[in-house]
Design a protein around this motif. Structure first.
Motif, PDB file in Angstrom:
ATOM      1  N   ASP A  61       0.869  -1.173   0.000  1.00 45.77           N
ATOM      2  CA  ASP A  61       0.000   0.000   0.000  1.00 45.77           C
ATOM      3  C   ASP A  61       0.909   1.226   0.000  1.00 45.77           C
ATOM      4  O   ASP A  61       1.626   1.466   0.972  1.00 45.77           O
ATOM      5  CB  ASP A  61      -0.905  -0.030   1.234  1.00 45.77           C
ATOM      6  CG  ASP A  61      -1.938   1.099   1.231  1.00 45.77           C
ATOM      7  OD1 ASP A  61      -1.799   2.044   0.431  1.00 45.77           O
ATOM      8  OD2 ASP A  61      -2.884   1.033   2.047  1.00 45.77           O
ATOM      9  N   ARG A  76      -2.999   6.689  -4.817  1.00 38.53           N
ATOM     10  CA  ARG A  76      -2.735   5.641  -3.828  1.00 38.53           C
ATOM     11  C   ARG A  76      -2.966   4.304  -4.509  1.00 38.53           C
ATOM     12  O   ARG A  76      -4.002   4.095  -5.156  1.00 38.53           O
ATOM     13  CB  ARG A  76      -3.662   5.776  -2.627  1.00 38.53           C
ATOM     14  CG  ARG A  76      -3.410   4.735  -1.544  1.00 38.53           C
ATOM     15  CD  ARG A  76      -4.390   4.890  -0.417  1.00 38.53           C
ATOM     16  NE  ARG A  76      -4.177   3.899   0.626  1.00 38.53           N
ATOM     17  CZ  ARG A  76      -4.980   3.732   1.677  1.00 38.53           C
ATOM     18  NH1 ARG A  76      -6.063   4.495   1.812  1.00 38.53           N
ATOM     19  NH2 ARG A  76      -4.710   2.818   2.582  1.00 38.53           N
ATOM     20  N   ARG A 102      -2.881   0.029  -3.986  1.00 41.81           N
ATOM     21  CA  ARG A 102      -2.836  -1.125  -3.077  1.00 41.81           C
ATOM     22  C   ARG A 102      -2.826  -2.385  -3.926  1.00 41.81           C
ATOM     23  O   ARG A 102      -3.574  -2.486  -4.911  1.00 41.81           O
ATOM     24  CB  ARG A 102      -4.035  -1.135  -2.126  1.00 41.81           C
ATOM     25  CG  ARG A 102      -4.150   0.092  -1.273  1.00 41.81           C
ATOM     26  CD  ARG A 102      -5.322   0.000  -0.320  1.00 41.81           C
ATOM     27  NE  ARG A 102      -5.142  -1.089   0.637  1.00 41.81           N
ATOM     28  CZ  ARG A 102      -6.043  -1.380   1.579  1.00 41.81           C
ATOM     29  NH1 ARG A 102      -7.173  -0.701   1.667  1.00 41.81           N
ATOM     30  NH2 ARG A 102      -5.805  -2.365   2.424  1.00 41.81           N
ATOM     31  N   GLY A 113      -4.673  -5.107  -7.934  1.00 41.12           N
ATOM     32  CA  GLY A 113      -4.915  -4.125  -6.882  1.00 41.12           C
ATOM     33  C   GLY A 113      -5.838  -3.011  -7.343  1.00 41.12           C
ATOM     34  O   GLY A 113      -6.449  -3.069  -8.412  1.00 41.12           O
TER      35      GLY A 113
END
Length: 600
Positions: free
Chosen positions: A374, A390, A392, A408
């Motif tokens: 992450d 962002r 992940r 992800g």
């Protein structure tokens, strides 16, 4: 009076239609099988009667049974069957409808459940059980015993149920609604079913070649191309054409050594049963496939909408091919229109030069350690705009546990103010849900007044105050008289409406310092702080009269009454004991005639 006439007319229309359809099918089946001991190859009337019972309302059910009995009697009379046998056959047909209804109704709780794999097995068992019991009843009433008539009757009825019931229920549940909205779509099913009819006629019009496998192929093709309705309709077409020609000494069935009409009929029944057992599971599997496709398509649309709304995309990296997949929203975050997926190097090159080593390190660590990552990093859009994203990710494994890919989510977090606003909205929503949960814990869901737990808590609090201050306290328990008969006669919807209105009448009769609560199904409590026995009885009597004189609507009961028991706090008894005293007074009111108020 006019409303009653309209209701009576409406209640009778569906049973009358079912009765006419039953008579027509039964008369045709008996006419086609003259000379075969009156036993039809297929008895579609049984499917019509059971479908009618499954689709009708409870108020129509007695009329439906009467219509089935009259139609069966008329059809057998038309076929000039002896009166004694007519009575036996009519009784068996009517009981068979009841048996089939009770066996199948649980399977048909949801739309098209007959075409689910497990439900197909249940439905076939129910149809065979219905046919067997009906055959046993007919054999016992005619004195035939467990003869060949029993076997033929059981198979005939079972086939009629298996062929007709799924077809009628599927049409009634709107399966063909899209075809009716788009008539051009009807052309393909019509041509396919016409082909089935032609194939069936060609096969059963000759007795030279054993071509019984050809209609089976036609049924399978119709099932694939049209679906469950195609399966049942094509089998029905084969049953009508094949039975008619077979009973005129035509068709490949007469290639058997035993060429008697009865043997041909039994073999035709077995043949149709094989067609059913071949088509029904296939129809169920195709239906399950279509439902899965629909659910996956719907889930994908929801995912796309959610990603677009939340600015969150998803991605996948194939480790073997080193190929990257981006969802549409990942393209949008990069300032691109959705199109061909970029190569791995191209995907990483969008990141800010200072952040690329960090991104590459996270991906390498994921491949090496198989631990989720992450991170937040900067990237440049094709327009040169800098954004913070962002990402992940996690590892995708095959059945052997080997890592085959990375996958992800990818989120644009540039607008921190929007993120903060969403956080505030989420916090507000959580607070509202907490408040709503607390309110629901204290409130009866149906009526909106206090539930049993809330009422008992209020009573215990007021009892403490009454004992400390030396003030009176009374409770009244109210129970709607004959409420079960209201439910049985008018339905649970009307019963719920009666409960809600009774709750409103109770709430309107008490002060703001009092409490009206629902403590059971049709049982209510009035908690009256500061009220002595006389005052409590006045309040209870006011509630009783308001219920007795209330207008319950055109679709509701003519009148509703309630019995009430009142108890007043005398000493240090607990809440449960005080309620028990009021409950005892309530049951005394019921014993003495109902619609009364009695004090403990």
């Amino acid at each position: 009076m006019q409303n009653g006439q309209r209701l009576s007319t409406h209640v009778g229309i569906w049973p009358a239609l079912v009765g006419v359809a039953y008579f027509a099918c039964a008369a045709i089946a008996l006419k086609l099988t003259e000379g075969t001991d009156g036993i039809a190859t297929v008895w579609p009337a049984s499917g019509i009667s059971i479908s009618g019972l499954l689709l009708c309302r409870s108020a129509q059910r007695p009329a439906m049974f009467l219509a089935i009995a009259l139609a069966s009697f008329a059809a057998n009379l038309y076929a000039q069957i002896p009166v004694v046998e007519i009575a036996a056959f009519t009784t068996a047909n009517t009981l068979e409808a009841a048996i089939g209804y009770f066996c199948i109704r649980e399977i048909n709780r949801e739309r098209e459940t007959i075409y689910r794999p497990l439900s197909v097995v249940q439905f076939c068992i129910a149809a065979l059980l219905t046919g067997t019991l009906s055959g046993a009843i007919a054999s016992a009433l005619t004195g035939a015993g467990l003869s060949i008539m029993f076997v033929s009757w059981a198979t005939t009825v079972s086939l009629g149920i298996m062929i007709v019931v799924p077809l009628i229920l599927n049409i009634a549940h709107g399966y063909s609604a899209s075809l009716l909205r788009h008539p051009r779509l009807l052309l393909t099913p019509v041509l396919i079913l016409a082909t089935v009819a032609v194939v069936s006629y060609v096969v059963f019009h000759q007795s030279t070649f054993p071509l019984l496998f050809v209609p089976l192929m036609a049924v399978i093709i119709a099932t694939y191309l049209i679906g469950p309705n195609g399966a049942m309709t094509s089998i029905l077409i084969i049953a009508v054409i094949g039975s008619s020609l077979t009973l005129t000494d035509s068709g490949p069935i007469h290639l058997m050594r035993d060429r008697s009409p009865f043997a041909a009929t039994l073999f035709m029944q077995f043949y149709l049963l094989v067609l059913l057992l071949s088509a029904l599971p296939l129809a169920a599997l195709l239906g399950a496939r279509d439902r899965v496709i629909t659910e996956v398509s719907r889930a994908n649309r929801w995912l796309e909408m959610s990603e677009h709304f939340a600015h969150v995309g998803h991605w996948r990296l194939d480790l073997a091919k080193q190929k990257v997949f981006w969802s549409d929203e990942v393209f949008h975050i990069h300032g691109l229109e959705p199109g061909p997926n970029p190569p791995l190097e191209g995907a990483i090159n969008y990141y800010h030069p200072d952040d690329r080593p960090k991104v590459e390190a996270f991906l390498a660590k994921l491949v090496e350690t198989h631990e989720p990552f992450d991170f937040q990093a900067r990237l440049f859009t094709v327009q040169g705009e800098e954004r913070y994203v962002r990402s992940r990710g996690d590892v995708e494994r095959n059945a052997a546990g080997d890592a085959v890919g990375l996958f992800g989510i990818f989120q644009d977090v540039t607008e921190t103010t929007i993120a903060n606003l969403r956080l505030a909205e989420a916090r507000e929503l959580a607070e509202k849900q907490a408040d709503m949960a607390m309110l629901m814990a204290q409130t009866d869901a149906l009526t909106g007044i206090a539930n049993r737990r809330s009422a008992l808590s209020f009573l215990e609090t007021e009892m403490r105050h009454a004992l400390e201050d030396g003030t009176p306290l009374s409770v009244a328990i109210l129970d709607i008289d004959h409420f079960k008969s209201i439910n049985d006669r008018y339905g649970h919807g009307t019963g719920d409406a009666v409960i809600r209105k009774t709750a409103a009448l109770c709430s309107g009769a008490v002060r703001s310092s009092d409490m009206a609560g629902r403590i059971g199904g049709e049982e209510f409590v009035l908690i009256l702080p500061g009220a002595d026995s006389a005052t409590a009885q006045n309040v209870g009597e006011r509630v009783r009269v308001s219920i007795e004189t209330a207008d319950w609507g055109a679709d509701g009961p003519d009148s509703v009454t309630a019995s009430i028991g009142v108890a007043t706090l005398k000493g240090t008894e607990g809440a449960e004991q005080l309620l028990a005293e009021a409950d005892g007074a309530l049951y005394r009111a019921k014993r003495e005639g109902r619609n009364l108020l009695r004090a403990a």
